[in-house]
Design an enzyme around this catalytic site. Structure first.
Site, mmCIF file in Angstrom:
data_model
loop_
_atom_site.group_PDB
_atom_site.id
_atom_site.type_symbol
_atom_site.label_atom_id
_atom_site.label_comp_id
_atom_site.label_asym_id
_atom_site.label_seq_id
_atom_site.Cartn_x
_atom_site.Cartn_y
_atom_site.Cartn_z
ATOM 1 C CB SER A 310 -0.951 -0.040 1.198
ATOM 2 O OG SER A 310 -1.942 0.941 1.086
ATOM 3 C CG ASP A 321 7.127 5.088 -12.026
ATOM 4 O OD1 ASP A 321 7.713 3.998 -12.152
ATOM 5 O OD2 ASP A 321 5.897 5.220 -12.127
ATOM 6 C CE LYS A 335 -4.869 -2.268 1.239
ATOM 7 N NZ LYS A 335 -4.915 -0.833 0.839
#
Length: 443
Positions: A310, A321, A335
């Site tokens: 999460s 990224d 998740k």
């Protein structure tokens, strides 16, 4: 006629359960455009209820009340029905009773009424691992290694650690008596009052000169602030900008979305951090980094594993990224959904999945997780003793160094103080990578 009246009552009950959270969700987000949410809410309220299913529901309820081996009241049956309604949506949506709701609030805030003791279990007894500084436990003189043999006169032997913890937590200001045994001596009582305990979710230290380490155990309300303070302290302890930093997110189950954004923002100076997409308008959010850089651009390795979930994946995904850090370890949990807690009456709440989140590059992590840039699985480190090796400087009649440097004969290594990286293979590899980066960059 009696059956029809009961059916109408049940229908109204179910409509209130569905409608109230929607109204509260709209009220909790005043920034959302009312026009975008009102038609959806109105449609949900006006939609015809499935009468056949409601008749079946009422019939099942009557049959249970009439035929079950033990009496069951309406309240219990209805609460169980609500729990079933939520539990069959997805693994993370749930109906929270008063105790579960309070536990969730304590978990996300990091505050609870307690004594300030970290405990474990040893030989069936509850053992004090460490008293937390400036808490009732430390002020009362409780020490690491003490065995808690009774809580308010009730023996702890045979209890689980969680059962003992639940008994020690409770209302702030309320007194509790612990019976302790220290070093095998005679049991003695300590009476102390519960206070507000603040559990920190961030731990930081210097591993070696120039190389820092930050561990986040979960994302609480104050985690972003704590990471900012940890970065400032590491910079101060090092005396200058660090050569490298390890951010440890292993076995971090997640927590508050906003805190994950704040943590990522400490390492990023521009660009998207995360965005969410859901079915209702106010579930679509975008979070971007501000120009401030609390980390001073320090080379970064992020440790992840299958227990990173999460909010941990939000941070890891953003840093990956944006090419801000190197992810090392194993695949994360996967998740990628956002839960919203909607308070109900009587100290209850709904925890319901309202959106999915996406990394800056548009990746959904749901049921897939994040892959590390460098896979390093867990392994056990075993130090080997040096053999009887000799150097040139040990040989009789060896030539001296032509540049005038001192001889360096063989010396026996002294046993040093244990360091976290000595017993943690993944951390050791992360530190080695940072040192390599420092050498190639000429730092």
């Amino acid at each position: 006629m009696l059956f029809s009246s009961r059916l109408t009552s049940l229908a109204l009950t179910i409509a209130v359960v569905i409608g109230a959270p929607l109204a509260q969700a709209a009220g909790a987000a005043p920034a959302a455009a009312p026009a975008a949410t009102a038609p959806a809410n109105a449609a949900n309220i006006k939609a015809p209820l499935p009468l056949d299913e409601l008749r079946t529901f009422a019939e099942v309820m009557d049959r249970i009340k009439a035929a079950y081996v033990e009496p069951v009241d309406d309240k219990t049956l209805l609460e169980n029905a609500i729990k079933g309604m939520l539990s069959n949506l997805d693994p993370h949506s749930a109906y929270l009773g008063p105790e579960d709701f309070q536990e969730l609030q304590e978990s996300t805030s990091g505050e609870f009424g307690g004594l300030g003791i970290e405990v474990g279990v040893e030989d069936g007894f509850v053992k004090v691992v460490s008293p937390i500084d400036d808490t009732p436990a430390s002020k009362a003189g409780i020490e690491a290694g003490d065995l808690i043999v009774k809580i308010n006169g009730t023996p702890t032997q045979g209890q689980t650690m969680q059962e003992a913890v639940d008994k020690m937590r409770g209302k702030i200001g309320e007194k509790i008596t612990l019976t302790l045994v220290r070093d095998g001596g005679t049991p003695f009582d300590v009476t102390l009052a519960r206070a507000t305990i603040q559990v920190k979710s961030v731990k930081a230290q210097m591993l070696e000169p120039g190389y820092g380490y930050i561990r986040i155990t979960q994302f609480q309300v104050k985690t972003g602030e704590e990471v900012g303070k940890a970065l400032a302290k590491l910079r101060k302890d090092n005396g200058k900008k660090m050569s490298g930093l390890i951010l440890d997110l292993r076995n971090n189950p997640g927590g508050v979305l906003q805190s994950a954004v704040e943590v990522a923002d400490h390492f990023l100076t521009k660009g998207l951090i995360v965005y969410t997409k859901g079915r209702i308008a106010n579930s679509e959010l975008r979070f971007s980094a501000d120009p401030a850089d609390a980390s001073e651009g320090v080379p970064l390795v992020v440790l992840i594993n299958g227990g990173s979930a999460s909010a941990s994946e939000i941070v890891a995904g953003a840093l990956q990224d944006q090419k801000r850090g190197i992810l090392m370890g194993t695949d994360t949990f996967g998740k990628g959904s956002v839960q919203t807690v909607l308070p109900l009456a009587n100290d209850r709440a709904l925890k319901i999945t309202t959106a999915l989140y996406y990394t800056p590059n548009g990746r959904s992590i749901q049921a897939q997780g994040i892959n590390p840039d460098i896979e390093v699985k867990r392994a056990k480190l075993t130090a080997e003793a040096d053999g009887d090796n000799y150097k040139e400087a040990d040989l009789l009649g060896h030539l001296g160094n032509g540049n005038g440097g001192a001889d360096k004969p063989t010396t026996k290594a002294k046993a040093g103080k244990a360091r976290p990286q000595d017993d943690d293979y993944q951390m050791n590899q992360a530190l080695s990578l940072l040192k390599g980066l420092s050498v190639t960059r000429g730092n």
